[in-house]
Design a protein around this motif. Structure first.
Motif, PDB file in Angstrom:
ATOM      1  N   ILE A  27     -22.024   7.650 -27.121  1.00 53.12           N
ATOM      2  CA  ILE A  27     -20.868   6.756 -27.595  1.00 53.12           C
ATOM      3  C   ILE A  27     -19.764   6.666 -26.646  1.00 53.12           C
ATOM      4  N   PHE A  28     -19.588   7.763 -25.969  1.00 48.22           N
ATOM      5  CA  PHE A  28     -18.682   7.918 -24.967  1.00 48.22           C
ATOM      6  C   PHE A  28     -18.772   6.803 -24.016  1.00 48.22           C
ATOM      7  N   ASN A  76     -18.357   3.193 -25.153  1.00 43.12           N
ATOM      8  CA  ASN A  76     -16.916   3.076 -25.320  1.00 43.12           C
ATOM      9  C   ASN A  76     -16.471   2.455 -23.721  1.00 43.12           C
ATOM     10  N   ARG A  77     -16.613   3.530 -23.136  1.00 42.30           N
ATOM     11  CA  ARG A  77     -16.110   3.436 -21.421  1.00 42.30           C
ATOM     12  C   ARG A  77     -16.699   1.918 -20.926  1.00 42.30           C
ATOM     13  N   ILE A 134     -17.862  -0.644 -22.639  1.00 44.70           N
ATOM     14  CA  ILE A 134     -17.105  -1.780 -23.405  1.00 44.70           C
ATOM     15  C   ILE A 134     -15.578  -2.104 -22.993  1.00 44.70           C
ATOM     16  N   ARG A 135     -14.971  -0.680 -22.724  1.00 50.92           N
ATOM     17  CA  ARG A 135     -13.768  -0.938 -22.128  1.00 50.92           C
ATOM     18  C   ARG A 135     -13.277  -1.302 -20.889  1.00 50.92           C
TER      19      ARG A 135
END
Length: 401
Positions: free
Chosen positions: A280-281, A284-285, A287-288
């Motif tokens: 997940i981390f 998200n990284r 995607i960011r």
């Protein structure tokens, strides 16, 4: 006759007094082979003395042990001087050693070393032959005594670590004359069961002779040729047998063998949770980072937008058009000025202008100007051009001057 009922303590105390009062048992020499030797942190020595048929537990207290001129070890042939007495708490008799004389290496120890050297030369101990253990076994075969402490330890550890792993127990002799053949049959049987992933070969601790079934040459080859990986958990941490060297993995105890083979469900779930958090981390990284990259590209696209380029090109075309019109107008003006100059020059030399002064132009009927009189002799019909028009005329005669 009345027989008094004794407590266990009273019985052990009575036996101890009888043995302690015997002169021979209090001044005895016993020879045999040392087995299961242990040196306690207190300095006391604990071991067994055995021959080919029997054994007796022995203890040498540290005050006597300090007088030894050698360090005892398993396999030593020795003569013990001491006394026999009863350990009341356990109700067992044992030999209390005062002196120890070394005679040589025991026959079992020599046989063990010879077989170990032979099999090592033949490559049975090679790490290249060791098979990897399955990470997530579904069914584990266990060869051990069904009534010993080893199977209870394995079941307890397996249940605690992962109760979903199926245990298939092959009950086998683990001590005695026929134990090796029984264990070999167990290996052959479990190898025929397709869904058995790994085999544990286990037994609790014991002396060298008690573990001797695991030093059998045929059993060593059976372990070596097994299609399933085998983990041994024979004896205690200090006990080594031939099958320990041949097996794919050696554990110090049966419990340790279960720890090695059975994956911990708690650890697996914890690892899955950690992997999930990391996933997940990282998602998200990523995607960011991608979003920021898109924003940068969007700004760059706006700066270098084709519409901006087109608008700029419109302006450029408009400037080119203005420049073209300006250049064309200048050229037209210049051409016009030159044309006027030429026109004025033509007008100045226009022969028709002369007609306004009373002159006329004579042409033949073909439109050729007649500028010499000899031409009139050939053709009498002519066209005379005046200022205000033309007439056709016939010349009847010519006067020659």
């Amino acid at each position: 006759m009345y027989i008094k009922t004794l407590s266990v303590t009273a019985l052990n105390n009575y036996v101890k007094k009888i043995i302690d009062s015997d002169f021979i048992l209090n001044n005895i020499n016993v020879k045999g082979e040392i087995s299961n030797f242990k040196m306690h942190s207190s300095g006391h020595l604990y071991f067994s003395l055995k021959d080919d048929r029997s054994k007796i537990n022995c203890i040498m207290f540290k005050d006597y042990a300090r007088a030894l001129n050698f360090i005892p070890k398993d396999g030593d042939n020795v003569i013990i001087k001491g006394k026999l007495s009863v350990y009341e708490k356990e109700g067992v008799y044992q030999l209390y050693c005062h002196e120890m004389i070394q005679q040589g290496i025991g026959e079992l120890y020599v046989a063990f070393q010879q077989l170990k050297l032979k099999l090592e030369r033949e490559g049975l101990f090679s790490s290249a032959h060791k098979r990897p253990l399955p990470k997530y076994p579904r069914k584990v075969g266990i060869i051990t005594s069904p009534t010993g402490a080893a199977i209870r330890d394995i079941i307890n550890v397996s249940t605690r670590r992962n109760s979903s792993v199926e245990l298939l127990i092959y009950p086998a002799l683990v001590q005695g004359e026929n134990a090796s053949e029984d264990i070999i049959k167990g290996i052959e049987t479990l190898n025929k069961i397709e869904n058995v992933d790994v085999i544990i070969l286990a037994r609790g601790g014991g002396s060298l002779e008690e573990l001797w079934a695991f030093n059998n040459e045929k059993l060593a080859y059976s372990v070596y040729n097994s299609k399933k990986p085998i983990v041994t958990g024979v004896g205690h941490e200090t006990d080594f047998t031939i099958v320990d060297f041949v097996s794919d993995r050696r554990a110090s105890t049966p419990s340790a063998a279960a720890e090695i083979v059975i994956p911990s469900l708690l650890e697996l779930n914890s690892r899955i949770d950690n992997l999930k958090e990391n996933l997940i981390f990282n998602m998200n990284r990523i995607i960011r980072d991608k979003y920021n990259r898109i924003q940068i590209l969007n700004k760059s696209l706006n700066i270098h937008s084709p519409m901006n380029y087109i608008l700029n090109q419109y302006n450029y075309i408009s400037s080119l058009q203005d420049k073209l019109n300006y250049t064309m107008n200048i050229n037209i003006a210049m051409k016009k000025e030159n044309l006027n100059k030429i026109y004025a020059l033509i007008e100045a030399h226009n022969p028709l202008k002369v007609l306004s002064k009373g002159y006329a132009v004579i042409e033949d009927l073909a439109g050729n100007i007649i500028s010499e009189k000899r031409v009139l002799k050939e053709s009498n019909s002519v066209k005379i051009i005046f200022k205000d028009g033309n007439i056709n005329a016939n010349i009847q005669c010519l006067d020659e001057l």
